[in-house]
Write a protein that holds these residues in place. Sequence first.
Motif, short mmCIF file in Angstrom:
data_model
loop_
_atom_site.label_atom_id
_atom_site.label_comp_id
_atom_site.label_asym_id
_atom_site.label_seq_id
_atom_site.Cartn_x
_atom_site.Cartn_y
_atom_site.Cartn_z
N PHE A 39 24.03 43.45 45.37
CA PHE A 39 23.72 43.41 44.07
C PHE A 39 24.90 43.98 43.22
N GLY A 40 25.56 44.85 43.62
CA GLY A 40 26.87 45.34 43.17
C GLY A 40 27.85 44.30 42.87
N ILE A 41 28.15 43.45 43.94
CA ILE A 41 28.95 42.38 43.84
C ILE A 41 28.49 41.46 42.89
N ALA A 42 27.33 41.22 42.66
CA ALA A 42 26.74 39.96 42.01
C ALA A 42 27.23 40.51 40.48
N PHE A 43 26.38 41.79 40.21
CA PHE A 43 26.34 42.07 38.64
C PHE A 43 27.76 42.48 38.20
N THR A 44 28.60 42.80 38.96
CA THR A 44 30.05 43.39 38.50
C THR A 44 30.82 42.03 38.51
N GLN A 45 30.80 41.04 38.96
CA GLN A 45 31.32 39.71 38.85
C GLN A 45 31.09 39.20 37.32
N VAL A 46 29.75 39.30 37.27
CA VAL A 46 29.26 39.04 36.11
C VAL A 46 30.12 39.75 34.81
N LEU A 47 30.02 41.25 35.08
CA LEU A 47 30.95 42.02 34.08
C LEU A 47 32.06 41.43 33.82
N LYS A 48 32.66 41.30 34.88
CA LYS A 48 34.17 40.84 34.89
C LYS A 48 34.37 39.55 34.05
N THR A 260 34.17 52.52 27.69
CA THR A 260 33.95 52.05 28.81
C THR A 260 32.66 51.85 29.08
N VAL A 261 31.94 53.17 29.20
CA VAL A 261 30.50 53.09 29.67
C VAL A 261 29.71 52.24 28.64
N TYR A 262 29.90 52.34 27.51
CA TYR A 262 29.04 51.40 26.40
C TYR A 262 29.32 49.87 26.71
N ASN A 263 30.61 49.55 27.14
CA ASN A 263 30.91 48.25 27.28
C ASN A 263 30.15 47.47 28.56
N ILE A 264 30.12 48.59 29.57
CA ILE A 264 29.20 48.04 30.90
C ILE A 264 28.01 48.08 30.70
N THR A 265 27.30 49.06 29.89
CA THR A 265 25.78 48.74 29.64
C THR A 265 25.67 47.61 28.69
N LYS A 266 26.26 47.49 27.64
CA LYS A 266 26.25 46.21 26.88
C LYS A 266 26.20 44.88 27.66
N GLY A 267 27.22 44.96 28.59
CA GLY A 267 27.65 43.82 29.55
C GLY A 267 26.55 43.42 30.39
N ILE A 268 25.89 44.40 30.89
CA ILE A 268 24.78 44.30 31.88
C ILE A 268 23.48 43.63 31.01
N TYR A 269 23.17 44.36 29.96
CA TYR A 269 21.80 44.05 29.38
C TYR A 269 21.82 42.68 28.41
#
Length: 314
Positions: A39-48, A260-269
Amino acid sequence: MKKIFALILAVCMLTCLTSCGGGKLFMATGSETGTYYAFGIAFTQVLKDKAGVEIGVQSTGASKANIQLIDSGDVNLAIVQNDVMDYAYNGTNTFADEGAITSFAAICTMYPETIQIVAKTGINSIADLKGKVVSVGDVGSGTEFNAAQIFEAYGMTFDDIQKQNLGFTDSADKFKDGQLDAFFCTAGAPTVAITELATSTDFTILSIDAAELAWLQENYGYYTEYKMPAGTVYENIKEDVTTVAVMATLICDADLDEETVYNITKGIYENLADITTAHAKGAELVLEKATDGISTPMHPGAVKYFTEKGVIGG
């Protein structure tokens, strides 16, 4: 001399990776065959791809090890069970000997890891487990602590059962062979060991009664209610099951900058559809429930995003 130079170079490269990384972050997950890693591989690729956030994914020993890796500064982010992070923050249970670790902050819960209590047909409640042979997971595991807390809600202890400490696969095998009356399993549902058991053996999954469930949530803030409608998770389960779950949770170094954390959170949801395409667990991320079961401090960057979305009161 060449060997010494190579060693120095390797140390420098490792230091660069874990400390500076050229703006790249690093996240601890779990074993390469486990859900955390995939799952980590999957969602971090989307974030990138969608948010321009680059995160390297590392295979690790999962929750406790991940919190220790953040504390030592070796990674910036990690996926952990929310009950284990509660133990870490308060210095209890698996962290009782080493003491509290408070260098991390929560970002969001991601998907449930369900406490499944598999029992022989004819056993209808957790109270019926008195005197029975029950596996409560490996010694010192999160599953063992979950089992102890559920028994506590029922006014029971491990002294009330014939306790066995077995992993999921061994528990399922001994249950199939008639050597166990019940076993606890904390994992994403459906769980392979239980699915395979269903092909050859009758069993039920016990519900947690309403009063005891409320007690668990009041006394252990990391539990969330989890419902299994009949026949949905396991085809042989003919009645609805209500239990509790702990949550796979994304945490970070508490000192990671707010933007950075704001962008990660926003990028996920804001990219849930893409994450779900990349991995089925993405379908279990729900914005409105992103902070449920978090009993430790949240990172300001995540709080900012969830406040904007009305998930947290302003």
